[in-house]
Structures are given as C-alpha cells and as structure tokens.
Design a protein around this motif. Structure first.
Motif, PDB file in Angstrom:
ATOM      1  N   GLU A   1     -46.474  -6.862  16.154  1.00  0.00           N
ATOM      2  CA  GLU A   1     -45.686  -5.654  16.406  1.00  0.00           C
ATOM      3  C   GLU A   1     -46.256  -4.546  15.537  1.00  0.00           C
ATOM      4  O   GLU A   1     -46.192  -4.597  14.312  1.00  0.00           O
ATOM      5  CB  GLU A   1     -44.225  -5.908  16.025  1.00  0.00           C
ATOM      6  N   VAL A   2     -46.844  -3.561  16.145  1.00  0.00           N
ATOM      7  CA  VAL A   2     -47.501  -2.504  15.393  1.00  0.00           C
ATOM      8  C   VAL A   2     -46.561  -1.318  15.265  1.00  0.00           C
ATOM      9  O   VAL A   2     -46.054  -0.807  16.262  1.00  0.00           O
ATOM     10  CB  VAL A   2     -48.825  -2.068  16.072  1.00  0.00           C
ATOM     11  N   VAL A   3     -46.301  -0.916  14.014  1.00  0.00           N
ATOM     12  CA  VAL A   3     -45.428   0.216  13.757  1.00  0.00           C
ATOM     13  C   VAL A   3     -46.166   1.174  12.837  1.00  0.00           C
ATOM     14  O   VAL A   3     -46.541   0.802  11.728  1.00  0.00           O
ATOM     15  CB  VAL A   3     -44.108  -0.232  13.085  1.00  0.00           C
ATOM     16  N   GLY A   4     -46.371   2.376  13.295  1.00  0.00           N
ATOM     17  CA  GLY A   4     -47.051   3.368  12.475  1.00  0.00           C
ATOM     18  C   GLY A   4     -48.439   2.948  12.056  1.00  0.00           C
ATOM     19  O   GLY A   4     -48.910   3.278  10.973  1.00  0.00           O
ATOM     20  N   GLY A   5     -49.106   2.187  12.900  1.00  0.00           N
ATOM     21  CA  GLY A   5     -50.460   1.770  12.594  1.00  0.00           C
ATOM     22  C   GLY A   5     -50.554   0.544  11.719  1.00  0.00           C
ATOM     23  O   GLY A   5     -51.640   0.134  11.351  1.00  0.00           O
ATOM     24  N   THR A   6     -49.407  -0.060  11.345  1.00  0.00           N
ATOM     25  CA  THR A   6     -49.425  -1.250  10.510  1.00  0.00           C
ATOM     26  C   THR A   6     -48.627  -2.358  11.173  1.00  0.00           C
ATOM     27  O   THR A   6     -47.815  -2.120  12.057  1.00  0.00           O
ATOM     28  CB  THR A   6     -48.825  -0.976   9.124  1.00  0.00           C
ATOM     29  N   VAL A   7     -48.849  -3.562  10.719  1.00  0.00           N
ATOM     30  CA  VAL A   7     -48.063  -4.703  11.168  1.00  0.00           C
ATOM     31  C   VAL A   7     -47.068  -5.027  10.068  1.00  0.00           C
ATOM     32  O   VAL A   7     -47.458  -5.501   9.001  1.00  0.00           O
ATOM     33  CB  VAL A   7     -48.962  -5.926  11.437  1.00  0.00           C
ATOM     34  N   PRO A   8     -45.777  -4.768  10.258  1.00  0.00           N
ATOM     35  CA  PRO A   8     -44.807  -5.074   9.200  1.00  0.00           C
ATOM     36  C   PRO A   8     -44.632  -6.579   9.057  1.00  0.00           C
ATOM     37  O   PRO A   8     -44.446  -7.291  10.035  1.00  0.00           O
ATOM     38  CB  PRO A   8     -43.523  -4.399   9.696  1.00  0.00           C
ATOM     39  N   LEU A   9     -44.699  -7.052   7.835  1.00  0.00           N
ATOM     40  CA  LEU A   9     -44.503  -8.463   7.551  1.00  0.00           C
ATOM     41  C   LEU A   9     -43.141  -8.669   6.909  1.00  0.00           C
ATOM     42  O   LEU A   9     -42.595  -7.768   6.277  1.00  0.00           O
ATOM     43  CB  LEU A   9     -45.594  -8.972   6.617  1.00  0.00           C
ATOM     44  N   ASP A  10     -42.609  -9.876   7.067  1.00  0.00           N
ATOM     45  CA  ASP A  10     -41.334 -10.235   6.452  1.00  0.00           C
ATOM     46  C   ASP A  10     -41.604 -10.971   5.151  1.00  0.00           C
ATOM     47  O   ASP A  10     -42.241 -12.022   5.142  1.00  0.00           O
ATOM     48  CB  ASP A  10     -40.519 -11.119   7.391  1.00  0.00           C
ATOM     49  N   VAL A  11     -41.112 -10.410   4.056  1.00  0.00           N
ATOM     50  CA  VAL A  11     -41.332 -10.967   2.722  1.00  0.00           C
ATOM     51  C   VAL A  11     -39.987 -11.327   2.122  1.00  0.00           C
ATOM     52  O   VAL A  11     -39.032 -10.551   2.182  1.00  0.00           O
ATOM     53  CB  VAL A  11     -42.055  -9.951   1.816  1.00  0.00           C
ATOM     54  N   VAL A  12     -39.900 -12.514   1.522  1.00  0.00           N
ATOM     55  CA  VAL A  12     -38.717 -12.926   0.771  1.00  0.00           C
ATOM     56  C   VAL A  12     -39.118 -13.022  -0.697  1.00  0.00           C
ATOM     57  O   VAL A  12     -40.063 -13.732  -1.041  1.00  0.00           O
ATOM     58  CB  VAL A  12     -38.174 -14.280   1.265  1.00  0.00           C
TER      59      VAL A  12
ATOM     60  N   LEU B   1     -45.448  -0.238   1.363  1.00  0.00           N
ATOM     61  CA  LEU B   1     -46.638  -0.583   2.144  1.00  0.00           C
ATOM     62  C   LEU B   1     -46.299  -0.873   3.606  1.00  0.00           C
ATOM     63  O   LEU B   1     -47.190  -1.168   4.402  1.00  0.00           O
ATOM     64  CB  LEU B   1     -47.337  -1.796   1.537  1.00  0.00           C
ATOM     65  N   GLY B   2     -45.018  -0.824   3.938  1.00  0.00           N
ATOM     66  CA  GLY B   2     -44.614  -1.015   5.321  1.00  0.00           C
ATOM     67  C   GLY B   2     -44.031  -2.374   5.634  1.00  0.00           C
ATOM     68  O   GLY B   2     -43.783  -2.689   6.803  1.00  0.00           O
ATOM     69  N   HIS B   3     -43.780  -3.193   4.619  1.00  0.00           N
ATOM     70  CA  HIS B   3     -43.232  -4.524   4.855  1.00  0.00           C
ATOM     71  C   HIS B   3     -41.707  -4.515   4.796  1.00  0.00           C
ATOM     72  O   HIS B   3     -41.102  -3.642   4.193  1.00  0.00           O
ATOM     73  CB  HIS B   3     -43.791  -5.510   3.828  1.00  0.00           C
ATOM     74  N   ARG B   4     -41.088  -5.530   5.404  1.00  0.00           N
ATOM     75  CA  ARG B   4     -39.642  -5.734   5.330  1.00  0.00           C
ATOM     76  C   ARG B   4     -39.387  -6.794   4.275  1.00  0.00           C
ATOM     77  O   ARG B   4     -39.886  -7.915   4.376  1.00  0.00           O
ATOM     78  CB  ARG B   4     -39.095  -6.189   6.686  1.00  0.00           C
ATOM     79  N   VAL B   5     -38.602  -6.447   3.253  1.00  0.00           N
ATOM     80  CA  VAL B   5     -38.446  -7.326   2.098  1.00  0.00           C
ATOM     81  C   VAL B   5     -36.981  -7.686   1.882  1.00  0.00           C
ATOM     82  O   VAL B   5     -36.117  -6.808   1.848  1.00  0.00           O
ATOM     83  CB  VAL B   5     -39.001  -6.670   0.819  1.00  0.00           C
ATOM     84  N   THR B   6     -36.720  -8.976   1.729  1.00  0.00           N
ATOM     85  CA  THR B   6     -35.396  -9.466   1.345  1.00  0.00           C
ATOM     86  C   THR B   6     -35.481 -10.010  -0.063  1.00  0.00           C
ATOM     87  O   THR B   6     -36.301 -10.889  -0.352  1.00  0.00           O
ATOM     88  CB  THR B   6     -34.914 -10.575   2.283  1.00  0.00           C
ATOM     89  N   VAL B   7     -34.650  -9.477  -0.948  1.00  0.00           N
ATOM     90  CA  VAL B   7     -34.592  -9.955  -2.322  1.00  0.00           C
ATOM     91  C   VAL B   7     -33.368 -10.849  -2.464  1.00  0.00           C
ATOM     92  O   VAL B   7     -32.242 -10.433  -2.179  1.00  0.00           O
ATOM     93  CB  VAL B   7     -34.513  -8.788  -3.328  1.00  0.00           C
TER      94      VAL B   7
END
Length: 256
Positions: A26-37, A53-59
């Motif tokens: 899934e390309v968003v704004g030229g990047t591929v957002p990754l899911d980080v925990v 950096l464009g990632h989706r992060v769950t803390v």
C-alpha cells in the motif's frame, strides 16, 4: 548518542522491508507504511521518530504516565494519527494486540525485567508477520563486571562475574543481564534468525562528559561527532562488543 547505533540499524532494516514490499504494498505519499510495535516504548523516543518516517507505530507500555507523555509528544510532532498508545507489557501484549500484526517489533530494555525471557522472545516472534524484524536491546553481563571494577567496586565486579544472572548484588536494580551467546540462543530458540549483533554504548559510558564539549576536530577525539563515529565503527567488532553496556540484536522471521 546512546541509541544512534540502534536507530541506524532499525531504520536501515525498515527501509529494506519497504523496498521489498513496494511493488505490492500500500503506497501512501510515495512510501510503504509499515506496522511497528514498540513494547516498553515509554514516552516514544523511537515511536515518534519512526512515525515521522511514515510508519504506523503502537507503543505498549505499563505506565499510563509514560503513555500520556507519548501522546503529547506525538501531537507536538504532528504524528498523532500514526501513533497508538496501549497499556500493557510483554506478558499481556496479546490482550491488546492480535498475533502477526507487525512488520517490526522493538523490544528495548525489556528482557532484563520480564519473568521469562524465553517466553518474551516467543511473544515478540508471535507479533511478527513473516518477513518481519525484531529489534532486541538488552543489558550485557560482561560489561557490568568492567564497569563495577572501574568504579572501584571490585567485590561487586567479582560477584557479577560469577552470578548466573550477571548481578553485582542484592541492591542491583537490574534483575538479569545477558551474554551475547545466551541472548542469541534465546532469540533463535524462539524461531527467529539472528541477522546482526551490535554493541551499544561501548565508549559513551566511559568517556568523561567534559571530553565531549569540544568542537569536532579540535582537541580530544572524544567529542560528540568523533564519539558517534567511534561507536558506529566499533559496534560490530566482537572484541569491542564484549565491553558494550548493551547488546543489540536484529533478528528476522523468515518467510514460510
């Protein structure tokens, strides 16, 4: 300075995943957002930077105060929509997250404190999708021997050398530390493949603070710029890794 080596390794690994996923991702704004925990991610030192950096992060963190500070930090950085706070810890992470929900798991300064480090590594693996990475940062048991001896606490250095958990006494605030091979074994037995090991804070905890207050290139080599370069250059060398305050392991979950 203390996390520069870890940041460089993690950022590079995520860039590799992004490049590999780009054709079908899934390309968003030229990047591929990754899911980080980020387990035990506290106030979001890594999480907010990764969100930028464009990632989706769950803390996931047990402290409500730390999570509140995380949310404020994310708001100030303009990345609130990419950062999620969830109260919990490594032992209860599946109460708030689904298995195989992440492209990357950060587990920094956590294994020292959990009841069962082997189970903790298996949990980190369980959070990963195939092809994902785990970034594990843990206290190095050999370094505490050196640190106590240099501080003049020779009896404590001897105690840490012989203690199975690498503790220097009953008043040691860290429940356990790991040798490199023991940490590798834990991670590999959990089903992850060790890709790289780096020493973290090899010199940063030894160099006097005053020595970093000179301009780069003028005066002692232990200024900030040169110290960062020294840490980076030595971090992958086994003879220096043994002295590092922490060991950083980058591991991957191989594709089926």
């Amino acid at each position: 300075m203390r996390t520069a080596v870890v940041w460089d390794v993690v950022r590079s690994a995520l860039e590799t995943i992004k490049r590999e996923a780009a054709p079908a991702g899934e390309v968003v704004g030229g990047t591929v957002p990754l899911d980080v925990v980020d387990v035990g991610g506290g106030t979001g030192g890594f999480a907010v930077a990764l969100a930028r950096l464009g990632h989706r992060v769950t803390v996931v963190d047990p402290s409500p105060d730390a999570l509140a500070a995380l949310e404020r930090r994310a708001a100030e950085a303009g990345v609130s929509g990419a950062v999620r706070a969830a109260q919990g810890d490594l032992a209860t992470v599946f109460d708030v997250l689904e298995p195989e929900c992440a492209d990357a798991v950060l587990c920094h300064g956590v294994l020292e404190f959990v009841d069962d480090p082997a189970e903790g590594c298996r949990t980190a693996r369980g959070l990963l999708r195939p092809g994902g990475i785990a970034s594990i940062l843990a206290a190095n048991r050999t370094a505490i021997v050196l640190a106590r001896a240099l501080g003049g606490h020779v009896a404590e250095a001897l105690a840490a050398l012989h203690d199975p958990r690498g503790r220097f006494g009953a008043h040691d605030p860290v429940p356990r530390r790991f040798g490199e091979q023991a940490l590798r074994d834990l991670i590999e037995q959990a089903g992850l493949t060790v890709r790289a090991v780096h020493g973290v804070r090899i010199f940063a905890d030894l160099v006097p603070a005053a020595a970093t207050d000179v301009p780069a290139g003028s005066g002692p080599a232990a200024n900030v710029t040169d110290l960062l370069a020294l840490e980076a250059a030595a971090s992958a060398l086994p003879e220096f890794r043994a002295m590092a305050t922490q060991l950083h392991v980058l591991a991957g979950l191989d594709e089926a």
